[in-house]
Structure formats: structure tokens, C-alpha cells
Design an enzyme around this catalytic site. Sequence first.
Site, mmCIF file in Angstrom:
data_model
loop_
_atom_site.group_PDB
_atom_site.id
_atom_site.type_symbol
_atom_site.label_atom_id
_atom_site.label_comp_id
_atom_site.label_asym_id
_atom_site.label_seq_id
_atom_site.Cartn_x
_atom_site.Cartn_y
_atom_site.Cartn_z
ATOM 1 C CG ASP A 87 -5.883 3.722 -8.399
ATOM 2 O OD1 ASP A 87 -5.184 4.742 -8.222
ATOM 3 O OD2 ASP A 87 -6.247 2.989 -7.459
ATOM 4 C CG HIS A 116 -16.249 -8.135 5.855
ATOM 5 N ND1 HIS A 116 -16.819 -8.591 4.687
ATOM 6 C CD2 HIS A 116 -16.894 -8.770 6.852
ATOM 7 C CE1 HIS A 116 -17.768 -9.463 4.981
ATOM 8 N NE2 HIS A 116 -17.829 -9.585 6.288
ATOM 9 C CG ASP A 141 -6.501 6.693 -3.209
ATOM 10 O OD1 ASP A 141 -5.780 5.724 -3.546
ATOM 11 O OD2 ASP A 141 -7.650 6.865 -3.657
ATOM 12 C CG ASP A 179 -14.703 -8.141 2.184
ATOM 13 O OD1 ASP A 179 -14.182 -8.848 3.069
ATOM 14 O OD2 ASP A 179 -15.939 -7.993 2.089
ATOM 15 C CB SER A 227 -20.910 -10.245 6.369
ATOM 16 O OG SER A 227 -19.990 -11.257 6.603
ATOM 17 C CG ASP A 271 -1.852 4.261 -3.865
ATOM 18 O OD1 ASP A 271 -2.934 4.430 -4.463
ATOM 19 O OD2 ASP A 271 -1.522 4.932 -2.874
ATOM 20 C CB VAL A 305 -6.016 8.585 -7.039
ATOM 21 C CG1 VAL A 305 -6.098 9.523 -5.846
ATOM 22 C CG2 VAL A 305 -6.923 9.070 -8.148
#
Length: 521
Positions: free
Chosen positions: A267, A453, A271, A417, A197, A264, A269
Site C-alpha cells: 500500500d 475490533h 507501518d 478486526d 460489535s 505491508d 507505506v
Amino acid sequence: MLFTQLILSLGGAVFSHAAAAPTRCSPSFITKPDLIGGSILNLQANEVHNYSAVSLAPGTNNGGRYTINFCNVTVTYTHPGWNDTVNTQVWLPLDDWNGRFQGLGGGGYATGFGSIYLTYAVAQGYSSASTDGGFATGATVIPTDLSWALSSKGNVNWFLFENYASKATNDMAIIGKQITNSYYGKAAKYSYFTGCSGGGRQGLMMAQTFPDAFDGILAISPAINLETFIPAGYWPEQVMNQNKYYPSPCEVEGFTKAAVKACDRMDGVEDGIISDPDICNFTAYSFVGQNFTCNGIRHSLTASGAQVVDAAWSGSGKEGWFGVNKDAAISSYYVPTTCSGNGSCHSSGAPLFGKWVSNLVAKDSDFAINNMTDAAFFKALHASTAQYSSFVGNVESDLSSFKANGGKMITWHGLADEAIPPNGTIKYYEEVLKNDPEAQDFYRFFEAPGVAHCYGGLGPIPNGAISQLVAWVEKDDAPATLHATNGNNNTARDLCPYPLQQKYAGGDARKPASFVCARRA
Ligand SMILES: *[C@@H]1O[C@H](CO)[C@@H](O)[C@H](O)[C@H]1NC(C)=O
Ligand SMILES: *[C@@H]1O[C@H](CO)[C@@H](O)[C@H](O)[C@H]1NC(C)=O
Ligand SMILES: *[C@@H]1O[C@H](CO)[C@@H](O)[C@H](O)[C@H]1NC(C)=O
Ligand SMILES: *[C@@H]1O[C@H](CO)[C@@H](O)[C@H](O)[C@H]1NC(C)=O
Ligand SMILES: *[C@@H]1O[C@H](CO)[C@@H](O)[C@H](O)[C@H]1NC(C)=O
Ligand SMILES: *[C@@H]1O[C@H](CO)[C@@H](O)[C@H](O)[C@H]1NC(C)=O
Ligand SMILES: *[C@@H]1O[C@H](CO)[C@@H](O)[C@H](O)[C@H]1NC(C)=O
Ligand SMILES: *[C@@H]1O[C@H](CO)[C@@H](O)[C@H](O)[C@H]1NC(C)=O
Ligand SMILES: *[C@@H]1O[C@H](CO)[C@@H](O)[C@H](O)[C@H]1NC(C)=O
């Protein structure tokens, strides 16, 4: 007699049961550091035994309680003419020093978190350092506190701001290495910096501005281009204030859930992770009318809510900065609201972003920030970039000096993040590659799908990144992938060096072998 003297010299310190033999850990043994532009005011040193604290490495989720024995050196110094007082702590393992030095960064508006990171680093055998930058340190640090940045209303304390930007971090490297050399009687073989950060930003600043400070830098989820991304992060708050509509945390979460549901599986998958944010092309408006429940009562996602959420997802446009990805928990920083029992909601003020605008742009901690027009907001954004980019802007993509010194750097950034848009890191890394197409020889960047994050989120975390950095620096063993562990459902993945991207290839989605690194579409 000797023992009594020792007890007296410890001045009733808590650790009065320190070893009775004379120790190298004393101000009379340790040479005062020689710091160009610095004047040492004081050096304290005492052995600490059985010190126990909960600690972790920056950007990990596998910390714990560690008990350490160390020589606790505190160097207090000033930059003559600056009227500052900076404290740098250097903690040196009494036994089993691994021969390395590690400087640790802070986060938010703090340059160091003291014991929170030092304890773990010492437990791993590093001689370790943390600096308060002249304003704040340790576990009591409030990372959103920016009151130190004003000398008085209307006047920025430029000296502390320069300490914060990079100077105190470089001082920490110089002081830490000299103290290490003096205490052990030999220099550290290698020096490292780790931070997440704000600490990740410190790491990048070192590679850019002080390229000989460290041999290896782990700059995680960096607060890159702070002067722009921070005020730009206030945009959803601005939208709420202008529209006088504050979506409840349930509604905000409702939008996030709708986006995850929609994207979701893109991609390959299911998850809960959106691994390829660029193909998740729904806007918040497309979810208006969908159901969400709050305290068991069903509501519909509103168009007013969509406008706020879209401000967080899209960012503040070409005048501003990127948004965060759609699986990020935006109610923490971007759309922080609370509701009272009667259902009326208000904002919690987005302190990380808002305090920058009031203290550093309006230069008035009491600035009526809720009352800015949109035009005033964009003017503030522009002013911030103009005034502060020479201090904290990660504007230098030429890392040739760092490379020439043999430096190696790793950055990873969680794609979920909720505080710092990953696109800022991507943009910077693209610039580095443009400047030096061979930059992967010394600097690699990895996207971490589903990671929030610094840590947290559903995705696995590169807990061993520091070990991979050490192998790269010391054995020229470059990280082909970054190993990530401890994800939800005990997942592990091998993260891909940008511009490669992780792709599901089939098989048990909890296992790294089910994924490959592929070219981006
Ligand atoms: C530290 O803890 C160990 C193990 O509990 C104990 O044997 C030792 O005496 C302690 N040392 C000091 C200096 O308190
Ligand atoms: C280290 O020494 C400093 C200065 O004497 C002191 O303030 C601090 O509490 C010490 N830290 C620990 C963990 O003992
Ligand atoms: C120096 O700093 C101290 C403590 O922050 C403050 O009291 C003093 O007024 C400052 N002196 C000058 C000349 O600014
Ligand atoms: C999103 O992308 C898909 C596939 O590329 C495309 O068919 C669709 O029209 C896009 N939707 C929007 C809202 O842009
Ligand atoms: C909302 O939930 C109800 C009950 O589960 C369902 O009948 C309705 O279709 C849902 N509406 C939308 C827009 O999702
Ligand atoms: C991030 O950058 C990509 C590529 O330029 C772009 O497609 C995407 O919209 C950006 N996302 C955000 C949230 O700004
Ligand atoms: C709801 O409660 C808040 C805080 O208790 C109060 O300020 C507000 O006026 C109330 N609103 C309504 C519509 O009663
Ligand atoms: C808010 O802004 C309006 C118009 O710019 C101005 O008249 C008013 O005084 C401001 N209120 C506060 C509290 O600053
Ligand atoms: C955990 O992984 C297993 C195997 O891939 C899968 O069947 C299960 O649904 C997963 N559970 C969760 C909570 O994701």
C-alpha cells in the site's frame, strides 16, 4: 424535617448526601413510560452525585475516568405473556443537558454495558440509556455468556432471543425518550444510537426494523449476520480438532508477522498495516518453513499450522462466511490456543463462536462440540442460518423508511478486526448501494486500515465519529471523510467513504494530508 424525610426516602442509599431540596428526580415526579406491548413493573429514580468511573464511547480509544452528577432512573418492565423482566437504565445529566438522547448498545451476547458507556455519554451532556435485554447488564456482563438463551435443554428462550435481536433496543429508545421528556419537561431535540460489535448490529437492526427509533445511528464494526458469521467463526477450531494440531500462539503470530512482512509495503507505506487486503494474495501455505521464535527458541512455520491459519484467513468457504484479514490478531478469537511448559498446546475453545453452536444450534450447553465431523459442522452452520436469520440476520438492505424519516447512519469497520470479518460489512453496504445508488446521502461506510475490533491495533481510530454524525443530522454537514486519530506513532488519517479507498500520495505517513481517497482498482 424535610431533610430527614429525604434521607429516609433514600433508604440508606450510598448517596445520602444528595441535594436537600425536593428533586424532580423521583418516582413521584417522573411519569411511567407508556410502552406498547410492555407493562411497567417498577420505576426507580434517585440523584447520584460525584459518580466516578472509567468510561469511553463505543469504538474509541481515548476514554478515561469521568465524574458525573445525574438522575439515575431504572425502568423495570415485562412483555406480558413473555415472563421476562427487563431493566432499562436512563441516566439524565443534572446540569448542562445538551438536549439530546443517546441509546447505547452492548456487545457479544449482551445488549448493554451499563456504566462503561453511560458515564462518558452523560459526561458529554447526553441523556443516555442502556438495557439489559432481560438477561444481563453492566460491568459484570460476560459478553460470551449465552446460557440465558436456553429455557431448558433442547428449548430456546425465543422471547429473550427476540429481546436480544432488536426488541429491547427499540423499547430502550421509547422508554429513554419518554423519561427524558418527563424529567426535563421537554422532549429531546434529537436521538442517537451508538454501539460497536454486537452494539453495531443493534444499530443496523434499528435502521432496518425500527426506522423511527433514532435520528442518527453510529453502527461500528457490526456483528452483521450473526447467525452465520458466528458459527462460521468456529471453522479454524473445527480444523484444529479434526487434525489434532493446535499451533502455539507464537506460531500463529509468526504467520501474521510473515503476512505483514510480505504485504505491508503493497500500500506504499511500511507501518505494519495492510491497508489494501485484497491485493495481499499470499496464502498461509506460502509461509511454511519460515522462522519464528518462541521463548528464544527458533522454530519453523508448519503446514499443519498453515491449514489452521488459512481457515481463519479464508473463512469457511461458500457454505459459510468470510475470513478476517491477514494483519488481524487471530489468536484472540479464531485460533485461541495455550501451551503448557512441556510445549504441548491445546485450544481454549473459542467461546464466542463455540457457545453459539452448542447453545443455539445443538441446544445443549454440554454438547460435545470438539467431536463434530466436518459434515456435522456445515450442517450446524446451515441450520443456524435457517433458524435465526429472521431474528438477527441483517438481511434487509432496503433502508428507505429510515431515509424517509431523515435518519443518518455512519458505519466504520477496522480492517484489522480480529473478531468480525470486515467483508461482511462490505457485502451489506454493497447491497444497500445496489438497492439505492444514492444511499450515501444518508448512510456512509468507512474502512479503517489497521484498526482492530472496535479499537486497538496500529491504525488511527475515528474517535470523533459521534460528533460528525451529530453535524450530519443537525446541520446536514455530511462527513466527506471520517477523521481518525491516536494511531501508532501518533498517526492521524481521514478515512474514505466506501467504495473509495485510502491511497498513499507521498509525504509524512503520520499525517492525513499524505493520503487521498481514490477509486478502488
Ligand atoms: C462533589 O465533589 C465536589 C468536588 O470534590 C464537592 O465540592 C461536592 O461537595 C461533592 N458533592 C457531593 C454531593 O458529595
Ligand atoms: C441506579 O439505581 C438503581 C436502582 O435503584 C441501582 O441499582 C443502581 O445501583 C444505581 N446506579 C448508580 C450508579 O447509583
Ligand atoms: C417465569 O420466570 C421465572 C424466573 O425466571 C421462573 O422462575 C418461572 O418458572 C417462569 N414462569 C413460567 C410460567 O415460565
Ligand atoms: C499475487 O498478485 C500479484 C500481483 O497482482 C501476482 O503477480 C501474483 O502472481 C499473485 N500471487 C498469487 C499467489 O496469486
Ligand atoms: C532462519 O533463520 C536463520 C538464522 O537467522 C537463517 O539462516 C535462515 O535462512 C532462516 N530460514 C528461513 C527459511 O527463513
Ligand atoms: C473479501 O472480499 C474481497 C472482494 O470480494 C475478496 O477479494 C477477498 O478475498 C475477501 N476476503 C476474505 C478474507 O474473505
Ligand atoms: C504436557 O503437560 C500437559 C499439561 O500439564 C499434560 O496434559 C500433557 O500430558 C503433557 N504432555 C507431555 C508429552 O508430557
Ligand atoms: C464422537 O463421535 C464418534 C463418531 O461420531 C462417536 O462414536 C463418539 O461417541 C463421540 N464421542 C463423544 C464424546 O460424543
Ligand atoms: C514514526 O514516523 C516517523 C516519520 O514518518 C518514521 O520515521 C518512524 O520510523 C515511525 N516510527 C514507527 C515506530 O513507526
